[in-house]
Design an enzyme around this catalytic site. Structure first.
Site: not given
Length: 448
Positions: A77, A315
């Site tokens: 991420d 997301e």
């Protein structure tokens, strides 16, 4: 590519086709009267148009060609320090990226339980030096920190928006998610980059149950809950500042009912089977507006997009502007699609002529980048730069046809061997109106 097994209990949705509904579009919108704007519903019909091909399928990653920028930790991420216009920032010659991280002896599937934010810096934007933890131990909010975004303002100060997950000191791990911010001065020397003079950490956004589901509204049958992944965006047309974030449509499962606008056109709906279990899928992309330019004061607005009966996790949303259009992106896993919808792990996107207007799916279905069929989990968490560079991290590779649940059932040694936890080769993406295509693969860890 293996897909999740279909659940039973299907019902046939037969949409009444009257004269007025014969021309119902597959892109469904609802109007918020008080906001004078339209909400886009990503429909089951749109997803049904999905086709994987050379324009949207990423090249297979050869992990033997890759270099780990952290020898003792996993990272995932990732995101760059950006200026307020969304471009990767340069601070006194340094580029800076952030990532979630855990030590590499942690079981990959458990990494989110102890995640913290680390950073790296580089002069050339290719070879990255580790800077360590962003926050000192015990300072950040939450029992652990999940993804966010980082900007540098005109005075050179860093603003870190992040997800505070759980509560500090909690005895039992919880999945409450709140959006927090802290700021600091960026100090650069010949030896590297550090952050000093930190502000207090403050929670700035929590779900309220009207637009966005609270954790108290979740119940049995719902496997996902989200109020996380803040992304800063300054609208170049107005100068107004926003945070985008991942969320779920508000309300309890028992109060959620199928609507025509979740399906698509009447013709499609008349022959489309929908499992009752699909009602548990209520992903959304939220938005909040900074009040008078104050980064500690944001006002929640109605969502930009909802995926009811379609998908449960959209997301790390982000948006870029190209020409006169706004391009909204989110990432999702194949198992997060509702029963009856087969779609790959990938980056999905939508386009609108205004930030808060009705979005249309790119490439008809929304699919922008898919992992290849032979490597269905090779990369994840794609983030799109304004110039079309797309960065991501290496997830699971060479998994012998196993699905994600089966990977989690393997031995710790197997899971660690097949998890990347490092920067992936970047991708160059071409965007033309409502169409995109992969142009070529770039070098590992390129954010420009």
């Amino acid at each position: 590519m293996k897909r999740k097994k279909e659940k039973t209990g299907k019902i046939l949705i037969a949409t009444f086709i009257g004269l007025s509904s014969l021309f119902t579009p597959m892109i469904s919108t609802s109007v918020f009267a008080d906001e004078n704007r339209e909400l886009f519903n990503w429909t089951r019909e749109s997803v049904s148009h999905l086709v994987m091909n050379d324009t949207n399928t990423a090249p297979e990653i050869d992990t033997q060609d890759l270099v780990e920028i952290s020898s003792d930790s996993y990272i995932w991420d990732t995101w760059p320090l950006q200026d307020k216009n969304g471009h990767p920032a340069v601070v006194n010659g340094y580029k800076i990226i952030f990532a979630l991280s855990v030590p590499n002896d942690v079981l990959p599937g458990k990494r989110h339980d102890t995640a913290e934010i680390v950073y790296f810096y580089s002069k050339d934007g290719k070879s990255w030096e580790p800077g360590g933890q962003v926050f000192e131990d015990g300072v950040a909010l939450g029992s652990r920190q999940w993804a966010g975004s980082s900007i540098v303002d005109k005075d050179g100060r860093l603003h870190m928006f992040y997800t505070a997950t759980g509560r500090k000191g909690e005895e039992q791990l919880s999945y409450e998610q709140r959006i927090a911010v802290a700021s600091a001065e960026i100090s650069t020397t010949k030896g590297g980059v550090t952050f000093q003079d930190w502000s207090e950490h403050e929670v700035i956004l929590e779900p309220e149950g009207e637009f966005y589901q609270t954790i108290e509204q979740t119940g049995q049958g719902e496997e996902s809950y989200a109020f996380r992944d803040p992304y800063f965006f300054e609208d170049p047309k107005t100068g107004e500042e926003y945070l985008l974030f991942e969320a779920n449509s508000a309300g309890r499962l028992e109060d959620r009912f199928l609507k025509d606008e979740y399906i698509g056109s009447a013709g499609f709906g008349s022959n489309h089977e929908i499992s009752e279990d699909s009602k548990a899928f209520n992903g959304s992309i939220g938005i909040a507006k900074a009040v008078d330019g104050d980064f500690n004061n944001f006002e929640l607005l109605p969502p930009l997009l909802e995926a009811n009966y379609v998908n449960e996790e959209l997301e790390r949303p982000s948006v870029i502007v190209k020409g006169n259009d706004y391009y909204l992106f989110a990432k999702t896993h194949s198992e997060k699609f509702a029963p009856g919808l087969n779609a790959p792990e990938g980056l999905y996107g939508f386009v609108s002529s205004s930030l808060r207007g009705a979005y249309q799916p790119l490439n008809e279905s929304g699919l922008v980048i898919a992992n290849p069929i032979n490597q269905p989990y090779q990369a994840y968490s794609w983030i799109v730069m304004p110039n079309g560079t797309v960065a991501s991290f290496v997830n699971y590779t060479n998994v012998d046809g196993l699905d994600i649940h089966e990977i989690g059932e393997q031995s710790p040694e197997y899971q660690i061997e097949h998890f990347g936890g490092m920067l992936a080769p970047s991708i160059k993406l071409a965007i033309t109106r409502d169409q995109t295509k992969i142009v070529h693969e770039k070098k590992q860890g390129v954010f420009k």
